[in-house]
Design an enzyme around this catalytic site. Sequence first.
Site, mmCIF file in Angstrom:
data_model
loop_
_atom_site.group_PDB
_atom_site.id
_atom_site.type_symbol
_atom_site.label_atom_id
_atom_site.label_comp_id
_atom_site.label_asym_id
_atom_site.label_seq_id
_atom_site.Cartn_x
_atom_site.Cartn_y
_atom_site.Cartn_z
ATOM 1 N N ARG A 226 -15.313 61.150 -20.800
ATOM 2 C CA ARG A 226 -16.712 61.048 -21.253
ATOM 3 C C ARG A 226 -17.240 59.619 -21.227
ATOM 4 O O ARG A 226 -18.405 59.384 -21.542
ATOM 5 C CB ARG A 226 -16.858 61.624 -22.664
ATOM 6 N N HIS B 58 9.364 42.491 -18.754
ATOM 7 C CA HIS B 58 8.653 43.704 -19.151
ATOM 8 C C HIS B 58 9.606 44.887 -19.307
ATOM 9 O O HIS B 58 9.354 45.787 -20.109
ATOM 10 C CB HIS B 58 7.540 44.023 -18.148
ATOM 11 N N THR C 120 -12.070 61.204 -24.889
ATOM 12 C CA THR C 120 -11.784 59.786 -25.132
ATOM 13 C C THR C 120 -10.449 59.332 -24.543
ATOM 14 O O THR C 120 -10.173 58.130 -24.504
ATOM 15 C CB THR C 120 -11.690 59.518 -26.646
ATOM 16 N N GLY C 121 -9.603 60.266 -24.194
ATOM 17 C CA GLY C 121 -8.236 59.944 -23.781
ATOM 18 C C GLY C 121 -7.284 59.867 -24.964
ATOM 19 O O GLY C 121 -6.058 59.858 -24.780
ATOM 20 N N CYS D 240 -9.148 63.745 -21.274
ATOM 21 C CA CYS D 240 -9.914 64.418 -22.315
ATOM 22 C C CYS D 240 -11.132 63.536 -22.569
ATOM 23 O O CYS D 240 -11.391 62.600 -21.795
ATOM 24 C CB CYS D 240 -9.090 64.690 -23.576
ATOM 25 N N HIS E 17 3.051 45.843 -16.277
ATOM 26 C CA HIS E 17 3.666 45.364 -17.520
ATOM 27 C C HIS E 17 4.270 46.482 -18.368
ATOM 28 O O HIS E 17 5.196 46.230 -19.129
ATOM 29 C CB HIS E 17 2.626 44.622 -18.380
ATOM 30 N N ASP F 10 -8.546 68.872 -21.059
ATOM 31 C CA ASP F 10 -9.189 69.898 -21.872
ATOM 32 C C ASP F 10 -10.563 70.148 -21.240
ATOM 33 O O ASP F 10 -10.832 69.702 -20.114
ATOM 34 C CB ASP F 10 -9.257 69.483 -23.353
ATOM 35 N N HIS F 11 -11.453 70.831 -21.975
ATOM 36 C CA HIS F 11 -12.791 71.132 -21.430
ATOM 37 C C HIS F 11 -13.562 69.854 -21.109
ATOM 38 O O HIS F 11 -14.291 69.792 -20.127
ATOM 39 C CB HIS F 11 -13.575 71.986 -22.424
ATOM 40 N N ARG G 75 11.019 44.716 -22.685
ATOM 41 C CA ARG G 75 10.028 45.123 -23.684
ATOM 42 C C ARG G 75 9.863 46.633 -23.731
ATOM 43 O O ARG G 75 9.759 47.217 -24.821
ATOM 44 C CB ARG G 75 8.700 44.426 -23.391
#
Length: 160
Positions: free
Chosen positions: A117, A141, A75-76, A73, A106, A16-17, A144
């Site tokens: 950010r 893994h 925060t992700g 983005c 994993h 995004d921006h 899982r």
Amino acid sequence: MANIAHPGERIPIASDHAGFEMKERLRASLVERGFAVEDIGAHSTASSDYSDFAHPLAQEVSTGAAERGILLCGTGLGMSYVANRYPGVRAAVVWTPEIAALSRKHNDANVLVLPARFISDEDALEILQTWLSTEFEGGRHLRRIEKIERDDTDSAESTS
Ligand code: RB5
């Protein structure tokens, strides 16, 4: 250094921006390494909605049109929420190279999500390199990750 690219591998990337500027740097680096980069957007720092970019990328990974993809983005988190709604998509928010390696070894993450950010461009490039070059370990893994989309609670056992 491990081989990170299948020659000409098409790899979608989107932000995004908030992730736009970091996406541009990662895109340039991927092109330099021989990837056929598909830039889904955003195409500027003008305010935009992460879902508009995460949906098309996740669809590509979910259908197998692309083996792996990259999202950014602020925060992700928003990007990962959208991507992880798609069958077969394992989107990992990653903020250190160590987590990048573990998300591959994993968790067989097939979408790398970066919190633009909260990490530097240098960090992002190192994380990208690690993520692209680390193989899934399989074994326990694999069992899982198979259980992510299949509820086997009745057969649950305690193993490390
Ligand atoms: C945009 O301001 C921000 O909310 C977005 O980039 C992302 O962090 C959402 O999860």
